[in-house]
Design an enzyme around this catalytic site. Structure first.
Site, PDB file in Angstrom:
ATOM      1  N   GLU A   1       1.536  -0.704   3.181  1.00  0.00           N
ATOM      2  CA  GLU A   1       2.926  -0.890   2.413  1.00  0.00           C
ATOM      3  C   GLU A   1       2.908  -2.281   1.785  1.00  0.00           C
ATOM      4  O   GLU A   1       2.703  -3.312   0.777  1.00  0.00           O
ATOM      5  CB  GLU A   1       3.963  -0.058   2.309  1.00  0.00           C
ATOM      6  CG  GLU A   1       4.675  -0.942   3.895  1.00  0.00           C
ATOM      7  CD  GLU A   1       3.915   0.141   4.906  1.00  0.00           C
ATOM      8  OE1 GLU A   1       2.867   0.694   4.683  1.00  0.00           O
ATOM      9  OE2 GLU A   1       4.778  -0.549   5.777  1.00  0.00           O
TER      10      GLU A   1
ATOM     11  N   CYS B   1       1.808   5.081  10.072  1.00  0.00           N
ATOM     12  CA  CYS B   1       1.938   4.382  11.549  1.00  0.00           C
ATOM     13  C   CYS B   1       2.689   5.799  12.308  1.00  0.00           C
ATOM     14  O   CYS B   1       1.321   6.477  12.192  1.00  0.00           O
ATOM     15  CB  CYS B   1       3.330   2.970  11.357  1.00  0.00           C
ATOM     16  SG  CYS B   1       2.226   2.481  12.567  1.00  0.00           S
TER      17      CYS B   1
ATOM     18  N   HIS C   1      -0.196   0.101   7.622  1.00  0.00           N
ATOM     19  CA  HIS C   1       1.386  -0.435   6.553  1.00  0.00           C
ATOM     20  C   HIS C   1      -0.095  -0.812   5.285  1.00  0.00           C
ATOM     21  O   HIS C   1       0.287  -1.405   5.442  1.00  0.00           O
ATOM     22  CB  HIS C   1       2.170  -1.526   7.498  1.00  0.00           C
ATOM     23  CG  HIS C   1       2.629  -0.776   8.532  1.00  0.00           C
ATOM     24  ND1 HIS C   1       3.938  -0.513   8.403  1.00  0.00           N
ATOM     25  CD2 HIS C   1       2.549  -0.997  10.173  1.00  0.00           C
ATOM     26  CE1 HIS C   1       4.389   0.178   9.381  1.00  0.00           C
ATOM     27  NE2 HIS C   1       3.435  -0.252  10.578  1.00  0.00           N
TER      28      HIS C   1
HETATM   29  N1  GLN Z   1       6.324   3.475  17.435  1.00  0.00           N
HETATM   30  C1  GLN Z   1       5.065   3.806  17.075  1.00  0.00           C
HETATM   31  C2  GLN Z   1       3.690   2.585  17.719  1.00  0.00           C
HETATM   32  O1  GLN Z   1       4.520   1.470  18.477  1.00  0.00           O
HETATM   33  C3  GLN Z   1       4.687   3.442  15.854  1.00  0.00           C
HETATM   34  C4  GLN Z   1       5.163   2.008  15.203  1.00  0.00           C
HETATM   35  C5  GLN Z   1       5.241   1.774  13.321  1.00  0.00           C
HETATM   36  O2  GLN Z   1       5.528   3.051  13.013  1.00  0.00           O
HETATM   37  N2  GLN Z   1       5.080   0.698  12.806  1.00  0.00           N
HETATM   38  O3  GLN Z   1       2.983   3.223  17.624  1.00  0.00           O
END
Ligand code: GLN
Length: 534
Positions: free
Chosen positions: A510, A382, A508
């Site tokens: 994970e 992410c 994600h």
């Molecule tokens: N801050 C980034 C976004 O909003 C990444 C978000 C995250 O890593 N969950 O896109």
């Protein structure tokens, strides 16, 4: 009709009630029962999505896009229960819906009260989950500690449910603490007696006590607890500390917990053991053949729970490769002030997890530069994927001031930016790109090699995206777009050519890893780290 197990906690928080509930689910599944698990959280936030990680730890995301408590992550890792937005019941959700109904006139002029309206809403939500999933047993964990003012409506709701459902249909299990007082050389039962007393005052009589303890409980202590807490001696279950959380189901099975639950719920099923968990997970954890060092560079490193699923998924990747994963937690802000080499030079691989806000960003970018140039396996998740894109744009494609508009709204090269629909959003709650989306993988990439599948589905939680205006420029320089969302042509995975393992994903992974079925990307990352030649 589903039977119910209500799990409450007493004396202190952080007793591992979530792991206890998940382990009960594991043991019952091993007996052949279909389970559902629900977490009730007494706080007034509708969901934990807007809470600071220091308040709450990780926000766990389900397939249907609910932002939930991290205990749901334990449930998914231990069991096959289908978790959805209904699996998380917060006081915020309950009150929101009761007040909405009141404004709508649904209560036909009645005075709206905690009892019966709030408690009925809680009961309805609990019953809905078991009905819609057609399960044999529903496990309901009540967050917080007995005695908290805000847990009372939840406790009253489960008190009523057990009364309504009857003896063999509902069971109360209380997780409690037996502290060991060093100076006295004694294990104390009084806090447990008090905690059970508090439950009895509100009409709940626990039928099983799971006693968290550092040391074995003597027969004498078991008898004392039984006598003062109104249970049989066999209902006092020792839940001692174990080295790995995945050993908990085995330990509880040895204590006879599954048999006891079945007896109390009047269910007759043969014991088929949990051999595959024992051999495939616990033995491999206890006797790994190799070791690999992974640095996790993040902003909330000091907080044990902030990257819970990431740490677990790394362990799963280790199990799949027969290796112990030693995790180095590196604070990205320290990397910024003291340089990164000191912290990550010994690592066989580095992982940058998700995150929000600009603190520590430059430290992470420096760390990515180092691993890219030194052929050290890299896994960006992410925010980690966005950082990898910024680093590549700056240092390979020559866009010196490239950035995400999250960190620098004025950047001349917004390689990561908001997509149109996110720009219109004003509310912070539940307004990100959330939940499962399809991704199609490019053959010949590290990601395809890991998944061995063209079409995958992964969970998201972010606002910002790879800016497609830069796709040509970056791929020309060696960035590989390994995965795309087909509906909206969004970049979901980036890799770089001529690197042993460099993968950044916008989702994600994970959240979908299990100890007995490691997520393919975590398995691939650990394998690459083992082969990194250090
Ligand atoms: N801050 C980034 C976004 O909003 C990444 C978000 C995250 O890593 N969950 O896109």
């Amino acid at each position: 009709m589903s039977k119910y197990i209500f799990v409450t906690g007493g004396v202190v928080s952080s007793l591992g009630k979530g792991i206890a509930a998940a382990s009960i689910g594991k043991l019952l599944e091993a007996r052949g029962l279909k389970t559902a698990i629900i977490k009730c959280d007494p706080y007034l936030n509708v969901d934990p999505g807007t809470m600071n990680p220091y308040q709450h730890g990780e926000v766990y995301v389900t397939d249907d896009g609910a932002e939930t408590d991290l205990d749901l992550g334990h449930y998914e890792r231990f069991t096959h229960a289908q978790l959805t937005k209904d699996s998380s019941i917060t006081a915020g959700k309950v009150y929101y819906s009761v007040i909405t109904k009141e404004r709508h006139g649904d209560y036909l002029g009645k005075t709206v009260q905690i009892i019966p309206h709030i408690t009925d809403e809680i009961k309805e939500r609990i019953l809905k989950v078991s009905k819609s999933n057609d399960v044999d047993v529903t496990i309901v964990e009540i967050g917080g500690t007995v005695g908290d003012i805000e847990s009372l409506p939840f406790l009253e709701a489960i008190r009523q449910l057990r009364w309504e459902l009857g003896e063999h249909y509902a069971l109360n299990i209380h997780v409690t603490l037996l502290p060991y007082i060093k100076s006295a050389g004694e294990q104390k039962t009084k806090p447990t007696q008090h905690s059970v007393g508090r439950l009895r005052e509100i009409g709940i009589i626990p039928q099983i006590l799971m006693c968290r303890t550092e040391r074995p409980i003597s027969q004498e202590q078991r008898e004392k607890i039984a006598l003062f807490c109104n249970v049989d001696v066999e209902d006092v279950i020792e839940a001692a500390d174990v080295k790995h959380i995945y050993e908990v189901p085995l330990f509880l099975k040895k204590e006879g917990l599954d048999e006891l639950i079945l007896k109390k719920l009047n269910i007759k099923l043969a014991d088929r053991g949990i051999k595959s968990w024992e051999d495939g997970v616990v033995k491999r954890l206890r006797f790994p053949a190799k070791e690999v060092k992974i640095a996790v560079v993040g902003k909330y490193i000091s907080l044990q729970d902030a990257y819970k699923s990431i740490y677990e998924a790394l362990v799963h990747g280790g199990i799949a490769n027969n290796a112990k994963v030693s995790i180095f937690k590196v604070d990205s802000e320290e990397v910024e002030t003291h340089g990164f080499k000191k912290y990550i030079k010994d690592a066989h691989g580095i992982l940058i997890p998700g995150g929000f806000g600009s603190r520590g960003i430059e430290g992470k970018i420096a760390a990515v530069k180092y691993v890219r140039e030194n052929n050290i396996p890299f896994f960006g998740i992410c925010l980690g994927m966005q950082i990898a894109t910024i680093e590549f744009a700056r240092n390979v494609a020559g866009l010196k001031a490239a950035n995400s508009t999250e960190f620098d709204p004025q950047t001349p090269d917004p390689v990561i930016s908001l997509i149109e629909e996110q720009k219109k959003i004003e509310n912070l709650g539940a307004s990100m790109r959330l939940g499962a989306y399809t991704c199609v993988l490019e053959k010949g990439t590290k990601s395809f090699e890991a998944y061995k599948n063209e079409k995958i589905s992964e969970r998201h939680r972010h606002r910002y995206e790879f800016n497609n205006a830069y796709r040509g420029q970056l791929t020309q320089k060696g960035m590989v777009i390994a995965g795309l969302n087909p509906e909206r042509d969004l970049v979901e995975i980036v890799e770089i050519k001529d690197h042993p393992w460099f993968v950044g994903c916008q989702f994600h992974p994970e959240f979908k890893s299990k100890p007995d079925v490691a997520h393919p990307l975590f398995k691939g990352f650990i394998e690459a780290a083992l082969n990194c030649g250090k």
